[in-house]
Scaffold this active site. Structure first.
Site, PDB file in Angstrom:
ATOM      1  N   GLY A  95       0.830  -1.200   0.000  1.00 21.50           N
ATOM      2  CA  GLY A  95       0.000   0.000   0.000  1.00 21.50           C
ATOM      3  C   GLY A  95       0.865   1.251   0.000  1.00 21.50           C
ATOM      4  N   ALA A  96       0.226   2.412   0.132  1.00 17.89           N
ATOM      5  CA  ALA A  96       0.962   3.678   0.235  1.00 17.89           C
ATOM      6  C   ALA A  96       0.069   4.703   0.922  1.00 17.89           C
ATOM      7  CB  ALA A  96       1.363   4.183  -1.150  1.00 17.89           C
ATOM      8  N   ASP A  97       0.704   5.722   1.470  1.00 21.37           N
ATOM      9  CA  ASP A  97      -0.051   6.811   2.100  1.00 21.37           C
ATOM     10  C   ASP A  97      -0.362   7.916   1.100  1.00 21.37           C
ATOM     11  OD1 ASP A  97       0.001   5.742   4.822  1.00 21.37           O
ATOM     12  OD2 ASP A  97       2.158   5.954   4.575  1.00 21.37           O
TER      13      ASP A  97
ATOM     14  N   GLY B 133       4.918   4.556   5.193  1.00 21.27           N
ATOM     15  CA  GLY B 133       5.406   4.603   6.571  1.00 21.27           C
ATOM     16  C   GLY B 133       4.400   5.126   7.568  1.00 21.27           C
TER      17      GLY B 133
ATOM     18  N   GLY C 142       2.268   3.451   8.839  1.00 19.94           N
ATOM     19  CA  GLY C 142       2.219   2.389   9.850  1.00 19.94           C
ATOM     20  C   GLY C 142       3.586   2.124  10.459  1.00 19.94           C
TER      21      GLY C 142
ATOM     22  N   GLU D 114       9.762  -2.260   4.349  1.00 19.65           N
ATOM     23  CA  GLU D 114       9.049  -2.227   3.067  1.00 19.65           C
ATOM     24  C   GLU D 114       9.998  -1.829   1.940  1.00 19.65           C
ATOM     25  OE1 GLU D 114       4.527  -1.055   4.455  1.00 19.65           O
ATOM     26  OE2 GLU D 114       5.962   0.544   4.171  1.00 19.65           O
TER      27      GLU D 114
END
Ligand code: A5P
Length: 229
Positions: free
Chosen positions: A84-86, A97, A99, A105
């Site tokens: 995933g990604a922010d 990041g 999380g 990752e």
């Protein structure tokens, strides 16, 4: 479509890129969790896939889904990593990041032949970091000195959880760096990595081969050559 449904849809769409047999990088976070669930279902159906986890969280969930994991010491030959990604920029650069897992990752991303990013459409941005800070993992030793250096590049904020400094899987700290938008992510990444005490940044520049986006319009795919579909 709500955000959770979109995350599930993007994760399911990534399953078609998995080989019949091979090694899969297993991302972290709520979107990657749906992907891991899907890999587990394929394994149960007889697909010969083994995984490399990107966090304690993804390790534990993969094991729950009966996915065999490779030794975390590596080295690995990973066919494809799905994470995933922010935030995803128009150039398909990423912030990861949220999380706190971006160091592992990034290591797994580097070891993969192909990287597929799965997001709901709320993660798309014209440029990075206008809304989300850049997570920077730092050593605990002298972290206030490291923070002082980070101040030259933005406003660092020590990540706190339940009233305590947040600790990563590697027992480091995270400073979330507020920059108010990044025009040159590669340059910022270079500057951050030059600070003693910085372990890794959540900027992933040029590290996504394909981004799968799900939202009200369904699923679409962005690639580095063709930003269209
Ligand atoms: C974990 O540290 C992150 O890089 C995640 O991949 C990112 O925060 C996306 O998380 P969600 O899928 O939960 O939005």
């Amino acid at each position: 479509m709500d955000q959770t449904a979109a995350k599930r849809l993007a994760a399911q769409a990534a399953l078609k890129y998995l080989p019949q047999r091979g090694i899969v990088g297993l991302g972290s976070g709520s979107t990657a969790r749906f992907f891991i669930e899907g890999v587990g279902a394929l394994v149960r159906a007889g697909r010969q896939l083994r995984g490399v986890h990107t966090s304690e969280e993804s390790r534990q969930y993969a094991l729950t889904c009966n996915i065999e994991l490779l030794d975390e010491a590596g080295p690995w030959e990973i066919d494809i990593c799905v994470d995933g990604a922010d935030e995803v920029s128009a150039d398909l650069d990423l912030i990861k990041g949220g999380g706190g897992c971006h160091t592992r990752e990034k290591i797994v991303n580097r070891a993969a032949r192909t990287n597929v990013i799965i997001v709901d459409e709320s993660k798309l941005r014209q440029r990075l970091a206008e809304h989300f800070p850049v997570p920077v993992e730092v050593l605990r030793f002298a972290h206030r000195a490291t923070e002082k250096c980070l101040c030259r590049l933005g406003e660092p904020q020590l990540r706190v959880q339940d009233g305590q400094p947040y600790l990563t899987d590697s027992l480091n700290l995270i400073y979330d760096l507020h920059t108010g938008g990044i025009d040159q992510p590669a340059e910022l990444e270079r500057q951050l990595l030059a600070v003693p005490g910085v372990v890794e940044t959540g900027l992933f520049v040029g590290r996504a081969d394909r981004v799968i986006v799900a939202g009200d319009g369904g699923v679409r795919e962005l690639t580095r050559d063709r930003r269209g579909d």
